[in-house]
Design a protein around this motif. Sequence first.
Motif, PDB file in Angstrom:
ATOM      1  N   ILE A  62      43.835  48.082  45.829  1.00  0.00           N
ATOM      2  CA  ILE A  62      42.776  47.744  45.006  1.00  0.00           C
ATOM      3  C   ILE A  62      41.344  48.640  45.345  1.00  0.00           C
ATOM      4  O   ILE A  62      41.197  49.173  46.373  1.00  0.00           O
ATOM      5  N   SER A  63      40.556  48.478  44.449  1.00  0.00           N
ATOM      6  CA  SER A  63      39.048  49.103  44.854  1.00  0.00           C
ATOM      7  C   SER A  63      38.092  48.073  44.476  1.00  0.00           C
ATOM      8  O   SER A  63      38.241  47.327  43.502  1.00  0.00           O
ATOM      9  N   ALA A  64      36.971  48.171  44.972  1.00  0.00           N
ATOM     10  CA  ALA A  64      35.911  47.116  45.055  1.00  0.00           C
ATOM     11  C   ALA A  64      35.362  47.453  43.385  1.00  0.00           C
ATOM     12  O   ALA A  64      35.183  46.500  42.820  1.00  0.00           O
ATOM     13  N   ARG A  65      35.206  48.595  42.725  1.00  0.00           N
ATOM     14  CA  ARG A  65      34.829  48.767  41.314  1.00  0.00           C
ATOM     15  C   ARG A  65      35.795  47.896  40.361  1.00  0.00           C
ATOM     16  O   ARG A  65      35.421  47.520  39.763  1.00  0.00           O
ATOM     17  N   ARG A  66      37.035  48.196  40.617  1.00  0.00           N
ATOM     18  CA  ARG A  66      38.231  47.757  39.699  1.00  0.00           C
ATOM     19  C   ARG A  66      38.012  46.060  39.835  1.00  0.00           C
ATOM     20  O   ARG A  66      38.168  45.552  38.867  1.00  0.00           O
ATOM     21  N   LEU A  67      37.819  45.628  41.308  1.00  0.00           N
ATOM     22  CA  LEU A  67      37.706  44.238  41.291  1.00  0.00           C
ATOM     23  C   LEU A  67      36.656  43.463  40.495  1.00  0.00           C
ATOM     24  O   LEU A  67      36.520  42.461  39.644  1.00  0.00           O
ATOM     25  N   ALA A  68      35.318  44.273  40.789  1.00  0.00           N
ATOM     26  CA  ALA A  68      34.088  43.828  40.049  1.00  0.00           C
ATOM     27  C   ALA A  68      34.273  44.017  38.370  1.00  0.00           C
ATOM     28  O   ALA A  68      33.907  43.065  37.817  1.00  0.00           O
ATOM     29  N   HIS A  69      35.204  44.734  38.011  1.00  0.00           N
ATOM     30  CA  HIS A  69      35.355  44.922  36.400  1.00  0.00           C
ATOM     31  C   HIS A  69      36.180  43.782  36.097  1.00  0.00           C
ATOM     32  O   HIS A  69      35.836  42.950  35.086  1.00  0.00           O
ATOM     33  N   VAL A  70      37.449  43.593  36.742  1.00  0.00           N
ATOM     34  CA  VAL A  70      38.274  42.579  36.430  1.00  0.00           C
ATOM     35  C   VAL A  70      37.471  41.081  36.519  1.00  0.00           C
ATOM     36  O   VAL A  70      37.838  40.335  35.608  1.00  0.00           O
ATOM     37  N   LEU A  71      37.123  40.937  37.781  1.00  0.00           N
ATOM     38  CA  LEU A  71      36.444  39.555  37.937  1.00  0.00           C
ATOM     39  C   LEU A  71      35.001  39.277  37.020  1.00  0.00           C
ATOM     40  O   LEU A  71      34.318  38.258  36.945  1.00  0.00           O
ATOM     41  N   GLY A  72      34.219  40.505  36.528  1.00  0.00           N
ATOM     42  CA  GLY A  72      33.070  40.349  36.032  1.00  0.00           C
ATOM     43  C   GLY A  72      31.959  40.016  36.814  1.00  0.00           C
ATOM     44  O   GLY A  72      31.083  39.249  36.565  1.00  0.00           O
ATOM     45  N   ALA A  73      32.183  40.616  38.005  1.00  0.00           N
ATOM     46  CA  ALA A  73      31.052  40.413  39.175  1.00  0.00           C
ATOM     47  C   ALA A  73      30.407  41.760  39.339  1.00  0.00           C
ATOM     48  O   ALA A  73      30.778  42.814  39.015  1.00  0.00           O
ATOM     49  N   HIS A  74      29.267  41.770  39.999  1.00  0.00           N
ATOM     50  CA  HIS A  74      28.416  43.044  40.261  1.00  0.00           C
ATOM     51  C   HIS A  74      29.170  43.751  41.419  1.00  0.00           C
ATOM     52  O   HIS A  74      29.718  42.846  42.409  1.00  0.00           O
TER      53      HIS A  74
END
Length: 96
Positions: A62-74
């Motif tokens: 995973i990447s933090a950018r992808r997680l941020a996009h998927v979860l709708g978080a900063h």
Amino acid sequence: MQIIKNYHQQITQKGVLVIERINLVSITEKICCDEKCRYPQLALRILIHVMAGMDTEGKIYISARRLAHVLGAHYDTVTKCIKYLREIEVLQKEVC
């Protein structure tokens, strides 16, 4: 990333990650009650997302950018949560 081995029991032949209830409860209590965790709900969402995406070796890429996009978080908030999960030794970064 992968979940630290002492938190999960085994991965079955069907690829199902088995986590003992007591371990899951202790992780959840630690995240929710720890004053160091600034975003407990997001940290739990990330942990569940990671557990749901594990492969048969207990790993997820995973990447933090992808997680941020998927979860709708900063992005910065997600990186802080991942850092916290590493600090409490729930997740570990795998070095290639």
